[in-house]
Design a protein around this motif. Sequence first.
Motif, PDB file in Angstrom:
ATOM      1  N   THR A  59      -8.697  -7.160   3.746  1.00  0.00           N
ATOM      2  CA  THR A  59      -8.817  -8.364   3.946  1.00  0.00           C
ATOM      3  C   THR A  59      -7.436  -8.341   5.630  1.00  0.00           C
ATOM      4  OG1 THR A  59      -7.077  -9.871   3.604  1.00  0.00           O
ATOM      5  CG2 THR A  59      -9.284 -10.205   2.617  1.00  0.00           C
ATOM      6  N   ASP A  60      -8.510  -8.214   6.796  1.00  0.00           N
ATOM      7  CA  ASP A  60      -8.068  -8.698   8.241  1.00  0.00           C
ATOM      8  C   ASP A  60      -6.989 -10.140   8.441  1.00  0.00           C
ATOM      9  OD1 ASP A  60      -7.553  -8.339  10.810  1.00  0.00           O
ATOM     10  OD2 ASP A  60      -9.335  -7.409  12.142  1.00  0.00           O
ATOM     11  N   GLU A  61      -6.240  -9.613   8.072  1.00  0.00           N
ATOM     12  CA  GLU A  61      -5.374 -11.135   8.529  1.00  0.00           C
ATOM     13  C   GLU A  61      -5.385 -11.690   9.785  1.00  0.00           C
ATOM     14  OE1 GLU A  61      -3.563 -11.829   5.052  1.00  0.00           O
ATOM     15  OE2 GLU A  61      -5.053 -10.798   4.818  1.00  0.00           O
ATOM     16  N   ASN A  62      -5.581 -11.037  10.994  1.00  0.00           N
ATOM     17  CA  ASN A  62      -5.690 -12.125  12.031  1.00  0.00           C
ATOM     18  C   ASN A  62      -7.461 -12.720  11.996  1.00  0.00           C
ATOM     19  OD1 ASN A  62      -3.732 -10.462  12.556  1.00  0.00           O
ATOM     20  ND2 ASN A  62      -4.596  -8.161  13.710  1.00  0.00           N
ATOM     21  N   ARG A  63      -7.993 -11.932  11.206  1.00  0.00           N
ATOM     22  CA  ARG A  63      -8.950 -12.089  11.223  1.00  0.00           C
ATOM     23  C   ARG A  63      -9.013 -14.139  10.469  1.00  0.00           C
ATOM     24  NH1 ARG A  63     -14.459 -10.927  13.679  1.00  0.00           N
ATOM     25  NH2 ARG A  63     -13.413  -8.232  14.623  1.00  0.00           N
ATOM     26  N   LEU A  64      -8.343 -14.392   9.491  1.00  0.00           N
ATOM     27  CA  LEU A  64      -7.873 -15.572   8.796  1.00  0.00           C
ATOM     28  C   LEU A  64      -6.934 -15.952   9.105  1.00  0.00           C
ATOM     29  CD1 LEU A  64      -7.510 -13.740   5.314  1.00  0.00           C
ATOM     30  CD2 LEU A  64      -9.764 -14.757   6.058  1.00  0.00           C
ATOM     31  N   GLY A  65      -6.087 -15.660  10.529  1.00  0.00           N
ATOM     32  CA  GLY A  65      -5.643 -16.551  11.826  1.00  0.00           C
ATOM     33  C   GLY A  65      -4.077 -16.844  10.449  1.00  0.00           C
ATOM     34  N   ARG A  66      -3.815 -15.163  10.180  1.00  0.00           N
ATOM     35  CA  ARG A  66      -2.669 -14.768   9.336  1.00  0.00           C
ATOM     36  C   ARG A  66      -1.834 -13.416  10.293  1.00  0.00           C
ATOM     37  NH1 ARG A  66      -5.060 -14.869   3.610  1.00  0.00           N
ATOM     38  NH2 ARG A  66      -5.406 -16.688   3.072  1.00  0.00           N
ATOM     39  N   SER A  67      -0.503 -13.859   9.821  1.00  0.00           N
ATOM     40  CA  SER A  67       0.006 -12.574  10.358  1.00  0.00           C
ATOM     41  C   SER A  67       0.648 -11.477   9.430  1.00  0.00           C
ATOM     42  CB  SER A  67       1.665 -13.151  11.306  1.00  0.00           C
ATOM     43  OG  SER A  67       0.947 -14.485  12.446  1.00  0.00           O
ATOM     44  N   SER A  68       0.937 -10.606  10.249  1.00  0.00           N
ATOM     45  CA  SER A  68       1.030  -9.069   8.917  1.00  0.00           C
ATOM     46  C   SER A  68       2.831  -8.804   9.713  1.00  0.00           C
ATOM     47  CB  SER A  68       0.639  -8.538   9.248  1.00  0.00           C
ATOM     48  OG  SER A  68      -0.865  -8.399   8.684  1.00  0.00           O
ATOM     49  N   TRP A  69       3.622  -8.224   8.198  1.00  0.00           N
ATOM     50  CA  TRP A  69       5.030  -8.700   8.894  1.00  0.00           C
ATOM     51  C   TRP A  69       5.104  -7.292   8.047  1.00  0.00           C
ATOM     52  CZ3 TRP A  69       8.763 -11.048  11.677  1.00  0.00           C
ATOM     53  CH2 TRP A  69       8.034 -13.123  11.459  1.00  0.00           C
ATOM     54  N   ILE A  70       6.286  -6.187   8.714  1.00  0.00           N
ATOM     55  CA  ILE A  70       6.408  -5.181   8.446  1.00  0.00           C
ATOM     56  C   ILE A  70       7.928  -5.589   7.853  1.00  0.00           C
ATOM     57  CG2 ILE A  70       7.151  -2.231   8.981  1.00  0.00           C
ATOM     58  CD1 ILE A  70       4.449  -3.158  10.445  1.00  0.00           C
ATOM     59  N   VAL A  71       8.946  -5.301   7.443  1.00  0.00           N
ATOM     60  CA  VAL A  71       9.677  -5.660   6.699  1.00  0.00           C
ATOM     61  C   VAL A  71      11.080  -3.750   6.259  1.00  0.00           C
ATOM     62  CG1 VAL A  71      11.613  -6.619   5.116  1.00  0.00           C
ATOM     63  CG2 VAL A  71       9.390  -7.353   5.605  1.00  0.00           C
ATOM     64  N   ARG A  72      11.696  -3.704   7.051  1.00  0.00           N
ATOM     65  CA  ARG A  72      12.984  -2.379   6.338  1.00  0.00           C
ATOM     66  C   ARG A  72      14.177  -3.209   6.035  1.00  0.00           C
ATOM     67  NH1 ARG A  72      14.239   0.654  12.238  1.00  0.00           N
ATOM     68  NH2 ARG A  72      14.178   1.979  10.302  1.00  0.00           N
TER      69      ARG A  72
END
Length: 329
Positions: A59-72
């Motif tokens: 799923t493309d999170e942007n199309r769902l109005g959500r953000s993705s996060w990269i965690v270190r």
Amino acid sequence: MEPGAALDPLDLKLLQALQLDGRAPFSRIAQVLGVSDQTVARRYRGLRTRARLRVLGVTDENRLGRSSWIVRLRCTPDAAEQLAGALARRPDTSYVSLNSGGTEVMCTMKPRSREARDELLFDRLQRTPRVTSVSAHCVLHPFYGGALGLLNKADALSPDEEAALRPPPVATATGPVALDADDESLLDVLRHDGRATLTELQTATGQSESMVKRRLERLRSTGVLYFDVQHDAELLGHEVEALLWLTVAPASLASVGHILAEHPQVPFAAAVTGQANILAATLHRSAGDLYTYLSEKIGALEGVQSVETALTLRRVKQLSYEPRRTAAP
């Protein structure tokens, strides 16, 4: 074909065809490539074994109005494997890796709500034993990745073959797409097997064939659903994987990102929050090729002020999690 053998041109064409359209019927692929349906099916089965090929719905999170996060996450050496495994088992992570030195774990997280994000970042990870630091970076703008994978840069298909296999264009987004429970049940199946048949989708979701078809078409045409090809990078000659954290002058952010997107070594590049404001994943044949890429390609980019390079020692999760196989004692 023996395990570990190099891929031939037809294998590469099949991989690129599936990256273009993960649900393309074997009959259509065979017609475009000028081979039999049986040949395509046999090659696909062989790649499932040799290259651990899997086609997965994403799923493309942007199309769902959500953000993705990269965690270190940095941790003590004895905790890295266990921490990476625990993150890989979470349904809201799509990528987990062990990086340079074995003391850093990186994951891509797709929380479904602000509460789920805060629970992981501010509560659970902060209280995890032997984790020494946590930094979270919101993905602001993707330059390459998502529906566009490294196989799109393989140039295995001719322009005419690529045009014949490319699915219809995705509609321009006019706002977040809303999903209902039936959409979610369909997506749950496709996340594990993007090529699940209509019959399998009907059985798993309890929906009629016509409803499954309508929902699939809607999810794809709106860009919510796309398909990615998961495979062993080594069979394509990629022995070295690296993550480049670039600090770029704000005025050069877009130009650097677009140039990175054109590099054949780059399967993913995005603008992110933090001092290092662009993250790029890169693949190389050797450490020497990585050095050449850093010195000649990255070093030539105007606006790049610094770069931190972290080698990926092992992917623990790529879209879906499979427990690592270990030898019997």
